[in-house]
Design a protein around this motif. Structure first.
Motif, mmCIF file in Angstrom:
data_model
loop_
_atom_site.group_PDB
_atom_site.id
_atom_site.type_symbol
_atom_site.label_atom_id
_atom_site.label_comp_id
_atom_site.label_asym_id
_atom_site.label_seq_id
_atom_site.Cartn_x
_atom_site.Cartn_y
_atom_site.Cartn_z
ATOM 1 N N LYS A 80 0.814 -1.217 0.000
ATOM 2 C CA LYS A 80 0.000 0.000 0.000
ATOM 3 C C LYS A 80 0.847 1.267 0.000
ATOM 4 O O LYS A 80 0.538 2.220 -0.716
ATOM 5 N N ASP A 81 1.894 1.304 0.784
ATOM 6 C CA ASP A 81 2.723 2.504 0.856
ATOM 7 C C ASP A 81 3.369 2.827 -0.485
ATOM 8 O O ASP A 81 3.457 3.991 -0.874
ATOM 9 N N LYS B 179 0.632 4.314 -2.690
ATOM 10 C CA LYS B 179 0.300 5.670 -2.240
ATOM 11 C C LYS B 179 1.387 6.668 -2.623
ATOM 12 O O LYS B 179 1.087 7.826 -2.931
ATOM 13 N N ASN B 180 2.638 6.239 -2.613
ATOM 14 C CA ASN B 180 3.741 7.122 -3.005
ATOM 15 C C ASN B 180 3.768 7.368 -4.507
ATOM 16 O O ASN B 180 4.209 8.420 -4.963
ATOM 17 N N GLU C 103 -1.022 10.044 -6.901
ATOM 18 C CA GLU C 103 -1.438 11.180 -6.084
ATOM 19 C C GLU C 103 -2.790 10.942 -5.415
ATOM 20 O O GLU C 103 -2.987 11.283 -4.258
ATOM 21 N N VAL D 185 -5.246 8.050 -4.469
ATOM 22 C CA VAL D 185 -5.495 6.618 -4.342
ATOM 23 C C VAL D 185 -6.197 6.365 -3.014
ATOM 24 O O VAL D 185 -5.911 7.014 -2.008
ATOM 25 N N LEU D 186 -7.159 5.454 -3.041
ATOM 26 C CA LEU D 186 -7.902 5.108 -1.846
ATOM 27 C C LEU D 186 -8.075 3.598 -1.806
ATOM 28 O O LEU D 186 -8.522 2.996 -2.781
ATOM 29 N N PHE D 187 -7.682 3.003 -0.705
ATOM 30 C CA PHE D 187 -7.914 1.582 -0.498
ATOM 31 C C PHE D 187 -9.269 1.445 0.181
ATOM 32 O O PHE D 187 -9.488 1.972 1.274
#
Length: 58
Positions: A13-14, A17-18, A21, A23-25
Motif C-alpha cells: 500500500k505505501d 500511495k507514493n 497522487e 489513491v484510496l484503499f
C-alpha cells in the motif's frame, strides 16, 4: 484510483500511495464489489417499482 477486491490486501500500500497522487484503499475490499453491485441492483429495482406505480396511477 480506488483499490478494491481481495488483491487490495496483497499489494504494498505505501508504494502505491507514493506513486499515485489520488489513491484510496476501499474498506472491506474483499466484499466491496459485491456490496456495490447489490446497492446498484436495489436502486434499479426501486426505480422500476416507482415507474410501475406511476404508470398504474395514470
Amino acid at each position: 484510483m480506488l483499490i478494491t477486491g481481495g488483491g487490495a490486501n496483497l499489494v504494498e500500500k505505501d508504494e502505491i500511495k507514493n506513486r499515485f497522487e489520488f489513491v484510496l484503499f476501499v474498506e472491506n475490499s474483499e466484499i466491496a464489489n459485491s456490496m456495490g453491485f447489490f446497492k446498484y441492483g436495489m436502486a434499479v429495482m426501486n426505480s422500476e417499482d416507482e415507474e410501475a406505480a406511476a404508470t398504474a396511477e395514470e
